[in-house]
Design a protein around this motif. Structure first.
Motif, PDB file in Angstrom:
ATOM      1  N   CYS A  60      -5.281   5.821  13.814  1.00 15.14           N
ATOM      2  CA  CYS A  60      -5.523   5.085  15.049  1.00 15.14           C
ATOM      3  C   CYS A  60      -4.323   4.170  15.323  1.00 15.14           C
ATOM      4  CB  CYS A  60      -6.819   4.275  14.972  1.00 15.14           C
ATOM      5  SG  CYS A  60      -6.872   3.073  13.649  1.00 15.14           S
ATOM      6  N   PRO A  61      -4.148   3.747  16.565  1.00 14.83           N
ATOM      7  CA  PRO A  61      -3.029   2.863  16.863  1.00 14.83           C
ATOM      8  C   PRO A  61      -3.152   1.570  16.045  1.00 14.83           C
ATOM      9  CG  PRO A  61      -4.181   3.517  18.876  1.00 14.83           C
ATOM     10  CD  PRO A  61      -5.010   3.990  17.744  1.00 14.83           C
ATOM     11  N   THR A  62      -2.074   0.948  15.755  1.00 15.02           N
ATOM     12  CA  THR A  62      -1.933  -0.321  15.000  1.00 15.02           C
ATOM     13  C   THR A  62      -2.067  -0.156  13.485  1.00 15.02           C
ATOM     14  OG1 THR A  62      -4.212  -1.235  14.983  1.00 15.02           O
ATOM     15  CG2 THR A  62      -2.866  -1.703  16.944  1.00 15.02           C
ATOM     16  N   CYS A  63      -2.430   1.045  12.999  1.00 22.80           N
ATOM     17  CA  CYS A  63      -2.533   1.207  11.540  1.00 22.80           C
ATOM     18  C   CYS A  63      -1.137   1.160  10.929  1.00 22.80           C
ATOM     19  CB  CYS A  63      -3.205   2.527  11.178  1.00 22.80           C
ATOM     20  SG  CYS A  63      -3.101   2.864   9.408  1.00 22.80           S
ATOM     21  N   VAL A  64      -0.963   0.345   9.911  1.00 26.17           N
ATOM     22  CA  VAL A  64       0.339   0.282   9.224  1.00 26.17           C
ATOM     23  C   VAL A  64       0.264   0.921   7.833  1.00 26.17           C
ATOM     24  CG1 VAL A  64       1.094  -1.775  10.474  1.00 26.17           C
ATOM     25  CG2 VAL A  64      -0.095  -2.035   8.271  1.00 26.17           C
ATOM     26  N   ILE A  65      -0.947   1.234   7.375  1.00 27.95           N
ATOM     27  CA  ILE A  65      -1.082   1.828   6.036  1.00 27.95           C
ATOM     28  C   ILE A  65      -0.827   3.335   6.101  1.00 27.95           C
ATOM     29  CG2 ILE A  65      -2.634   2.198   4.086  1.00 27.95           C
ATOM     30  CD1 ILE A  65      -4.061  -0.394   4.836  1.00 27.95           C
ATOM     31  N   LYS A  66      -1.392   3.987   7.102  1.00 28.59           N
ATOM     32  CA  LYS A  66      -1.137   5.414   7.364  1.00 28.59           C
ATOM     33  C   LYS A  66      -1.460   6.288   6.157  1.00 28.59           C
ATOM     34  CE  LYS A  66       2.458   4.096  10.596  1.00 28.59           C
ATOM     35  NZ  LYS A  66       3.854   4.084  10.976  1.00 28.59           N
ATOM     36  N   LYS A  71       0.834  -1.222   0.000  1.00 30.46           N
ATOM     37  CA  LYS A  71       0.000   0.000   0.000  1.00 30.46           C
ATOM     38  C   LYS A  71       0.861   1.262   0.000  1.00 30.46           C
ATOM     39  CE  LYS A  71      -4.102  -2.058   0.770  1.00 30.46           C
ATOM     40  NZ  LYS A  71      -5.349  -1.911   0.079  1.00 30.46           N
ATOM     41  N   ASP A  72       2.116   1.158  -0.375  1.00 32.31           N
ATOM     42  CA  ASP A  72       3.036   2.284  -0.218  1.00 32.31           C
ATOM     43  C   ASP A  72       2.562   3.562  -0.945  1.00 32.31           C
ATOM     44  OD1 ASP A  72       5.519   3.235   0.900  1.00 32.31           O
ATOM     45  OD2 ASP A  72       6.149   3.442  -1.180  1.00 32.31           O
ATOM     46  N   THR A  73       2.107   3.422  -2.191  1.00 34.77           N
ATOM     47  CA  THR A  73       1.656   4.607  -2.935  1.00 34.77           C
ATOM     48  C   THR A  73       0.423   5.206  -2.271  1.00 34.77           C
ATOM     49  OG1 THR A  73       2.440   3.545  -4.934  1.00 34.77           O
ATOM     50  CG2 THR A  73       1.010   5.438  -5.242  1.00 34.77           C
ATOM     51  N   PHE A  74      -0.480   4.333  -1.847  1.00 36.11           N
ATOM     52  CA  PHE A  74      -1.691   4.801  -1.160  1.00 36.11           C
ATOM     53  C   PHE A  74      -1.317   5.534   0.132  1.00 36.11           C
ATOM     54  CE2 PHE A  74      -5.371   3.734   1.701  1.00 36.11           C
ATOM     55  CZ  PHE A  74      -6.269   4.599   1.095  1.00 36.11           C
ATOM     56  N   THR A 123       1.287   7.290   0.643  1.00 36.68           N
ATOM     57  CA  THR A 123       1.832   8.610   0.302  1.00 36.68           C
ATOM     58  C   THR A 123       0.727   9.588  -0.098  1.00 36.68           C
ATOM     59  OG1 THR A 123       3.861   7.577  -0.450  1.00 36.68           O
ATOM     60  CG2 THR A 123       3.466   9.819  -1.215  1.00 36.68           C
ATOM     61  N   PHE A 124      -0.169   9.148  -0.949  1.00 40.47           N
ATOM     62  CA  PHE A 124      -1.163  10.081  -1.500  1.00 40.47           C
ATOM     63  C   PHE A 124      -2.519   9.997  -0.804  1.00 40.47           C
ATOM     64  CE2 PHE A 124       1.945   9.566  -4.891  1.00 40.47           C
ATOM     65  CZ  PHE A 124       2.184  10.881  -5.227  1.00 40.47           C
ATOM     66  N   GLY A 125      -2.801   8.890  -0.115  1.00 43.61           N
ATOM     67  CA  GLY A 125      -4.082   8.725   0.561  1.00 43.61           C
ATOM     68  C   GLY A 125      -5.244   8.658  -0.423  1.00 43.61           C
ATOM     69  N   THR A 126      -6.455   8.749   0.103  1.00 44.24           N
ATOM     70  CA  THR A 126      -7.632   8.633  -0.766  1.00 44.24           C
ATOM     71  C   THR A 126      -7.708   9.725  -1.842  1.00 44.24           C
ATOM     72  OG1 THR A 126      -8.956   9.817   0.886  1.00 44.24           O
ATOM     73  CG2 THR A 126      -9.040   7.406   0.950  1.00 44.24           C
ATOM     74  N   PRO A 127      -7.115  10.946  -1.613  1.00 43.84           N
ATOM     75  CA  PRO A 127      -7.202  11.956  -2.688  1.00 43.84           C
ATOM     76  C   PRO A 127      -6.567  11.509  -3.995  1.00 43.84           C
ATOM     77  CG  PRO A 127      -6.608  13.013  -0.616  1.00 43.84           C
ATOM     78  CD  PRO A 127      -6.545  11.528  -0.372  1.00 43.84           C
ATOM     79  N   MET A 128      -5.740  10.439  -3.949  1.00 44.78           N
ATOM     80  CA  MET A 128      -5.141   9.977  -5.206  1.00 44.78           C
ATOM     81  C   MET A 128      -6.204   9.532  -6.212  1.00 44.78           C
ATOM     82  SD  MET A 128      -3.346   6.379  -4.107  1.00 44.78           S
ATOM     83  CE  MET A 128      -3.347   5.234  -5.446  1.00 44.78           C
ATOM     84  N   MET A 129      -7.434   9.334  -5.737  1.00 41.49           N
ATOM     85  CA  MET A 129      -8.498   8.904  -6.667  1.00 41.49           C
ATOM     86  C   MET A 129      -9.089  10.056  -7.476  1.00 41.49           C
ATOM     87  SD  MET A 129     -10.694   5.942  -4.827  1.00 41.49           S
ATOM     88  CE  MET A 129     -11.122   6.860  -3.383  1.00 41.49           C
ATOM     89  N   MET A 130      -8.824  11.294  -7.068  1.00 38.54           N
ATOM     90  CA  MET A 130      -9.486  12.436  -7.727  1.00 38.54           C
ATOM     91  C   MET A 130      -9.295  12.408  -9.250  1.00 38.54           C
ATOM     92  SD  MET A 130     -11.119  14.386  -5.531  1.00 38.54           S
ATOM     93  CE  MET A 130     -11.312  16.019  -6.210  1.00 38.54           C
ATOM     94  N   LYS A 131      -8.053  12.355  -9.665  1.00 35.19           N
ATOM     95  CA  LYS A 131      -7.779  12.455 -11.091  1.00 35.19           C
ATOM     96  C   LYS A 131      -8.270  11.203 -11.842  1.00 35.19           C
ATOM     97  CE  LYS A 131      -4.171  14.416 -13.868  1.00 35.19           C
ATOM     98  NZ  LYS A 131      -2.880  15.060 -13.862  1.00 35.19           N
ATOM     99  N   GLY A 132      -8.006  10.051 -11.236  1.00 38.00           N
ATOM    100  CA  GLY A 132      -8.436   8.800 -11.873  1.00 38.00           C
ATOM    101  C   GLY A 132      -9.946   8.758 -12.059  1.00 38.00           C
ATOM    102  N   MET A 133     -10.672   9.142 -11.037  1.00 40.57           N
ATOM    103  CA  MET A 133     -12.136   9.095 -11.123  1.00 40.57           C
ATOM    104  C   MET A 133     -12.651  10.079 -12.174  1.00 40.57           C
ATOM    105  SD  MET A 133     -13.607   6.821  -9.207  1.00 40.57           S
ATOM    106  CE  MET A 133     -15.242   7.445  -8.957  1.00 40.57           C
ATOM    107  N   SER A 134     -11.988  11.232 -12.284  1.00 40.80           N
ATOM    108  CA  SER A 134     -12.399  12.194 -13.311  1.00 40.80           C
ATOM    109  C   SER A 134     -12.091  11.621 -14.702  1.00 40.80           C
ATOM    110  CB  SER A 134     -11.655  13.522 -13.091  1.00 40.80           C
ATOM    111  OG  SER A 134     -12.104  14.491 -13.999  1.00 40.80           O
ATOM    112  N   ASN A 135     -10.938  10.964 -14.824  1.00 46.21           N
ATOM    113  CA  ASN A 135     -10.599  10.339 -16.113  1.00 46.21           C
ATOM    114  C   ASN A 135     -11.578   9.228 -16.482  1.00 46.21           C
ATOM    115  OD1 ASN A 135      -8.441  12.035 -16.329  1.00 46.21           O
ATOM    116  ND2 ASN A 135      -6.911  10.541 -15.633  1.00 46.21           N
TER     117      ASN A 135
END
Ligand code: SF4
Length: 576
Positions: free
Chosen positions: A291-297, A233-236, A238-250
């Motif tokens: 939250c504690p224990t999250c590894v995706i961040k 999930k490394d890219t996710f 870094t960019f989090g859920t906002p990374m979907m903005m451009k893809g969803m528009s495309n």
């Protein structure tokens, strides 16, 4: 573990132990909130009256080191949908409750006066809290830190919850101390307001009462899973859920101008990549755990040009519903809208949908971010007539303004995916017992519930009933464990969950037993809704999605009435 009942009219507090023989033993978070609502709440009751109950529950993996397992579910009969509702949230407190040996809090009856519920090692008590009346979540949390220390966990409501607005949230403080995490959907903050609970404050316990039968075995399964999850999930991260903005528009599936379009010309101004640049340039934060224990961040923290905190975390759904949907093309405006929603305690998704309807009806100009903020800060905060118009959701404003296009299902506003284009998401909106809620079965492009199975193209209806169904069942399992669904609601992960639960509770569950937990929770939710009058013939999306083609994809919502009405027949005989 125990469940604590708090009766607000009697001002009494009574704990019940959950033993291994209890029907609640293997239920946590959504599984437990929905079971208690099913068992104890009259389906026809007034959601804001004394017969409704507010349940706050952590998952059955809470207190363990399993990745992303420290989420809290908030459940009740919803004032927005009039059906059963669960919304879950990160923050500090689920782990703290588990360490106190608490699986759930049940708030019963109502009180005219405001209270705080204080939980510490010595006792659990109700404290009169009228001094906090009307405070936004930011000021409230600051005052609670001054009184109880900076390490407390908090669930709270803002003014919208106190005024019982149907878009009101339950806020939770994050690991940085901001009231940024919200059990946002379904108006559950209004139920908390009806009970007269302004906040729940949890003092960190000295030890831990969380059960763990075989920690060594647990770690042997959970640690490699966590390491792999963080890596993939490394890219996710870094960019989090906002990374979907451009893809969803495309893809042509991002709600734009109240769902009249599916792509946005100014998407580059509010894309995930642009947000990332801005956060890095100004010295904000990325890759935060909520939250504690999250590894995706996947969370972020946004600061202004002087380095002052504006909001955390700015998510895709907030950016879409208040950005593309309202034609607002400025990231600072979106961060500020998010801040004021968090402060007043309003669901950003429901609010963006509400303003979209208002803009289409000419009440606000398209793109007028200042007005959108002003309504939150002046009108909703002060419970004015305008505030009530905008604080009670998409359906309410649509009816009041006699709008032609009202994007809601079962009373709840659609989130940030056009159901004509994202077909399986459309099925989730139409069929979920939770109303139009993407988190019930988030069928985004590329997410498959089982590896190697062909689910077809995202914009084609073929196999999409199956995608939505499988995701809804697996998500229900994750929600019952208290795990963030970004871990992956998948067939494969059901085996992992069986193994860690066996290690934690000394059991011999199989993967099918775990899947059955999800099936049984859904059956309860569907049955409750049926008794509340929300029957299977209500499974549908608004008519305009079936008559107006999306642009530029030129697609309509084309599932048949029978597809949707008979959707849940699968619960009895589906081969996963
Ligand atoms: S992945 Fe994101 S939303 Fe999920 S628990 Fe971690 S920070 Fe929170």
């Amino acid at each position: 573990m125990k469940i604590i009942r708090i009766d607000l009219s009697e001002k009494s507090i009574s704990p019940d132990l959950i033993t291994k023989n209890s029907k609640y033993f293997l239920l946590g978070a959504r599984g437990l909130t929905s079971q208690i609502v099913f068992d104890e709440v009259s389906p026809k009751c007034d959601p804001l009256g004394p017969e409704n109950k507010l349940i706050i529950a952590n998952g059955i993996l809470a207190g363990s080191p399993f990745p992303n397992s420290a989420r809290t579910s908030v459940g009740a009969k919803s004032p927005l949908t009039n059906g059963i509702k669960e919304a879950n949230v990160g923050g500090r407190s689920a782990m703290m409750l588990a360490r106190h040996g608490i699986r759930a809090l049940i708030f019963e009856n109502i009180s005219d006066n405001l209270h705080i519920l204080l939980i510490d090692d010595k006792k659990t008590e109700l404290i009169e809290a009228n001094e906090y009346k009307g405070l936004g979540n930011y000021d409230l949390h600051t005052k609670l830190y001054e009184r109880y220390g900076n390490t407390i966990g908090i669930y709270s409501i803002g003014p919208a919850g106190e005024y019982m607005m149907k878009s009101a949230t339950v806020a939770a403080n994050d690991l940085e101390g901001y009231p940024s995490r919200h059990a946002a959907r379904g108006g559950l903050g209004a139920v908390m307001g009806s009970k007269g609970i302004k906040a729940i404050v949890i003092i960190s316990p000295k030890g831990s009462k969380a059960q763990m039968h075989d920690l060594k075995k647990f770690r042997e399964i959970s640690k490699p899973f966590a390491v792999n999850l963080a890596k993939t999930k490394d890219t996710f991260s870094t960019f989090g859920t906002p990374m979907m903005m451009k893809g969803m528009s495309n893809y042509g599936g991002i709600p734009t101008k109240n769902y009249s379009m599916g792509s946005y010309d100014d998407i580059d101004k509010i894309s995930g990549e642009r947000l990332h640049e801005l956060v890095v340039k100004r010295g904000g934060k990325k890759r935060l755990a909520c939250c504690p224990t999250c590894v995706i961040k996947c969370s972020n923290l946004i600061v202004d040009e002087e380095g002052n905190h504006i909001t955390s975390s700015l998510e895709y759904e907030t950016m879409c519903l208040n950005g593309t949907n309202l034609m607002i093309n400025n990231l600072d405006s979106l961060a500020n809208i998010d801040h004021y929603c968090d402060d007043t305690g309003i669901d950003t998704i429901e609010y963006g949908g509400t303003c979209g309807v208002a803009m289409e009806c000419g009440k606000i100009k398209w793109g007028d971010a200042q007005k959108v903020i002003e309504i939150l800060d002046k009108e909703i905060r002060n419970n004015t007539e305008t505030g009530k118009l905008y604080g009670n959701g998409v359906k309410h404003i649509g009816i009041q303004l006699n709008a032609k296009r009202i994007p809601e299902v079962k009373g709840q506003g659609l989130s940030a995916y056009d159901p004509r284009v994202m077909k399986a998401m459309g099925v989730t909106y139409a069929t979920s017992p939770m109303g139009a809620d993407h988190t019930s079965g988030a069928a985004i492009v590329g997410r498959v519930p089982r590896k190697g199975k062909n689910y077809g193209e995202y914009f084609d209806i073929k196999h999409k009933l199956d995608v939505s169904f499988e995701l809804q069942v697996y998500t229900c399992v994750m929600d019952t464990m208290g795990i963030c669904y970004f871990v992956g609601p998948s067939y494969e992960n059901m085996s992992i969950l069986a193994k860690v639960i066996n290690a934690m509770y000394d059991l011999q569950l199989t993967k099918n037993d775990i899947i059955n937990i999800g099936i049984n929770v859904l059956k309860n939710e569907i049955e409750f809704n049926k008794k509340a009058g929300i029957t299977q013939d209500k499974n549908d999306v608004p008519r305009f999605f079936k008559t107006e083609a999306s642009q530029p994809m030129n697609l309509k919502f084309s599932f048949t009435e029978d597809d949707l009405k008979n959707f849940w027949d699968r619960l009895d005989n589906y081969v996963f």
